[in-house]
Design a protein around this motif. Structure first.
Motif, short mmCIF file in Angstrom:
data_model
loop_
_atom_site.label_atom_id
_atom_site.label_comp_id
_atom_site.label_asym_id
_atom_site.label_seq_id
_atom_site.Cartn_x
_atom_site.Cartn_y
_atom_site.Cartn_z
N MET A 1 79.20 113.07 -119.14
CA MET A 1 80.67 113.16 -118.27
C MET A 1 80.34 114.24 -117.15
N TYR A 2 79.97 115.71 -117.58
CA TYR A 2 79.80 116.48 -116.82
C TYR A 2 78.54 117.06 -116.74
N TRP A 3 77.44 116.20 -116.57
CA TRP A 3 76.22 116.26 -117.05
C TRP A 3 75.48 117.61 -116.33
N PRO A 4 75.67 117.83 -114.99
CA PRO A 4 75.25 118.90 -114.55
C PRO A 4 75.55 120.26 -115.39
N ILE A 5 76.91 120.50 -115.63
CA ILE A 5 77.21 121.63 -116.55
C ILE A 5 76.48 121.79 -117.81
N ASP A 6 76.57 120.54 -118.25
CA ASP A 6 76.09 120.37 -119.56
C ASP A 6 74.52 120.63 -119.42
N LEU A 7 73.80 120.29 -118.61
CA LEU A 7 72.34 120.67 -118.46
C LEU A 7 72.18 122.36 -118.26
N ILE A 8 73.13 122.71 -117.35
CA ILE A 8 72.77 124.16 -117.17
C ILE A 8 72.94 125.04 -118.12
N ILE A 9 73.96 124.63 -119.05
CA ILE A 9 74.45 125.60 -120.19
C ILE A 9 73.22 125.16 -121.36
N LEU A 10 72.95 123.99 -121.36
CA LEU A 10 71.86 123.87 -122.68
C LEU A 10 70.53 124.64 -122.26
N ILE A 11 70.27 124.87 -120.70
CA ILE A 11 68.90 125.70 -120.48
C ILE A 11 69.44 126.79 -120.98
N PHE A 12 70.78 127.56 -120.43
CA PHE A 12 70.80 129.00 -120.99
C PHE A 12 70.83 129.20 -122.50
N VAL A 13 71.24 128.26 -123.25
CA VAL A 13 71.05 128.13 -124.77
C VAL A 13 69.70 128.37 -125.00
N ILE A 14 68.90 127.57 -124.69
CA ILE A 14 67.34 127.67 -124.92
C ILE A 14 66.75 129.04 -124.60
N VAL A 15 67.06 129.37 -123.13
CA VAL A 15 66.42 130.81 -122.76
C VAL A 15 67.09 131.92 -123.55
N CYS A 16 68.50 131.84 -123.96
CA CYS A 16 68.83 132.88 -124.71
C CYS A 16 68.17 133.05 -126.11
N ALA A 17 68.03 131.67 -126.62
CA ALA A 17 67.24 131.66 -127.91
C ALA A 17 65.90 132.04 -128.00
N LEU A 18 65.15 131.78 -126.92
CA LEU A 18 63.72 132.32 -126.56
C LEU A 18 63.87 133.51 -126.32
N ALA A 19 64.81 134.16 -125.68
CA ALA A 19 64.55 135.66 -125.40
C ALA A 19 64.94 136.47 -126.48
N ALA A 20 65.86 135.80 -127.44
CA ALA A 20 66.24 136.79 -128.63
C ALA A 20 65.05 136.78 -129.63
N ILE A 21 64.15 135.98 -129.52
CA ILE A 21 62.93 136.06 -130.31
C ILE A 21 61.93 136.91 -129.80
N TYR A 22 61.84 137.14 -128.47
CA TYR A 22 60.49 137.70 -128.03
C TYR A 22 61.07 139.19 -127.44
N VAL A 23 62.46 139.44 -127.36
CA VAL A 23 62.74 140.92 -127.06
C VAL A 23 62.40 141.83 -128.13
N LYS A 24 61.80 142.88 -127.89
CA LYS A 24 61.54 143.82 -129.08
C LYS A 24 62.70 144.81 -129.38
N ASP A 25 63.61 144.88 -128.49
CA ASP A 25 64.83 145.86 -128.88
C ASP A 25 65.90 145.10 -129.78
N LEU A 26 66.14 145.63 -130.91
CA LEU A 26 66.87 144.88 -131.75
C LEU A 26 68.35 144.57 -131.32
N LEU A 27 68.91 145.89 -130.63
CA LEU A 27 70.26 145.80 -130.31
C LEU A 27 70.25 144.91 -129.12
#
Lengths: 81, 272
Positions: free
Chosen positions: A1-27
């Protein structure tokens, strides 16, 4: 339906998930995890599951982030691996 | 070891993705979930329960026993947090601040304590001067957050939200009080005993509504049996509201209990 918004948010989800794994600072990880939850909340809202989105926003992005920060406050802030 | 865990994670993720390929498409009308029960709910929920929000109608009426045990699970989470983390041994070091001069006393003998009054105040080990901006903004925001939480609980059957979400928002307003002032300030207003009783009372309200419906001659959680007392009009919506209030009470108390126990390592004296 709103596939560009959907795609952008999905990319953000994956980026946040990967960043949360690799960042050393727990805060920082706790904050990234909150951002991840908020992006998931937007995805639920786009799919029309407003109740689930509301729960995700209040529990996932709100309270669980505070719990993580509280746990980081009582342990060490840096991770070794 | 790191490589091995990476392989395991990739394998599990691949299997999960492979599994999701068999799931029906999003919004597929022929999906098993939308063939049987969903249609009944969509067609009959408003007529059966007079509640426009179908999610609440399913959660708090058709599947209310399920939600009751979810509330019990939340209560058990709070109880487990209390039992695991609560530490009743008194702390040895006390810090006192002389308010007019700002001198900080460090008392190592637990038997000798300074009388806290106008002159001295009991402070945390990591004490920072209170920030006027944070305090003022939070003091002005917290009432609005709490009113919004009550709105979410009360309008669970008309708009998105309900007991869980409203309870979490109310709990986080109390947590905000602890963060912006300090933990002692929160505990002075909301005692541990009150929180414990509130969390148990929430579950009790939910189960009590069910049991009273049985006493009045219906099934467990059959809200229709309250009609002689509260009137026929929107009786199921009213029953759901009562149940949501119980959920909200339990969730509010449990969120604050978990926060206090985590942040003070179970000592309930100092923390964020």
């Amino acid at each position: 339906m709103y596939w560009p918004i959907d795609l952008i948010i999905l990319i953000f989800v994956i980026v946040c998930a990967l960043a949360a794994i690799y960042v050393k600072d727990l805060l920082g990880t706790a904050v990234l995890f909150g951002a991840y939850s908020f992006m998931m909340c937007l995805l639920w809202a786009i799919m029309g599951a407003v109740d689930v989105a509301f729960t995700e926003a209040s529990v996932g992005a709100g309270v669980s982030t505070v719990f993580f920060v509280a746990a980081v406050f009582r342990t060490s802030r840096r991770t070794k691996d | 070891m790191k490589l091995l865990s990476l392989i395991v994670v990739c394998l599990t993720g691949g299997l999960l993705l492979y599994g999701t390929a068999d799931l029906p498409d999003w919004g597929d009308p022929n999906a098993p979930a939308s063939l049987h029960l969903s249609n009944y709910y969509i067609e009959n929920a408003v007529r059966d329960t007079q509640v426009p929000n179908l999610v609440t109608a399913v959660l708090a009426d058709y599947r209310s026993v399920d939600t009751m045990f979810e509330t019990a699970v939340v209560f058990c989470a709070g109880l487990a947090c209390f039992l695991l983390l609560r530490d009743f041994t008194p702390k040895k070091d006390h810090y006192y601040r002389h308010v007019p001069t700002g001198v900080i006393l460090h008392v190592k003998n637990p038997d000798r304590q300074v009388i806290v009054g106008n002159e001295f105040e009991d402070i945390d080990k990591e004490w920072l001067p209170p920030d006027t901006i944070i305090k003022t903004v939070c003091r002005m925001l917290i009432p609005f957050i709490q009113i919004y939480a009550l709105y979410v609980v009360a309008h669970g059957d008309f708009s998105p939200g309900g007991g869980f979400q409203g309870g979490v928002i109310f709990g986080s307003s109390l947590i905000l009080l602890a963060i912006s002032y300090n933990l002692k300030y929160l505990l002075k207003r909301v005692s541990e005993k009150f929180l414990g009783i509130l969390s148990a009372a929430g579950v009790l309200v939910y189960m009590g509504i069910g049991v009273v419906a049985m006493v009045l001659g219906g099934n467990f959680l059959d809200y229709e049996k309250y009609a002689p007392i509260f009137g026929e009009h929107h009786i199921r919506a009213l029953g759901m509201l009562g149940v949501e209030i119980g959920v909200g009470m339990a969730v509010t108390a449990v969120m604050v209990i978990i926060y206090i126990n985590i942040v003070s390592e179970g000592k309930h004296d100092e923390g964020l």
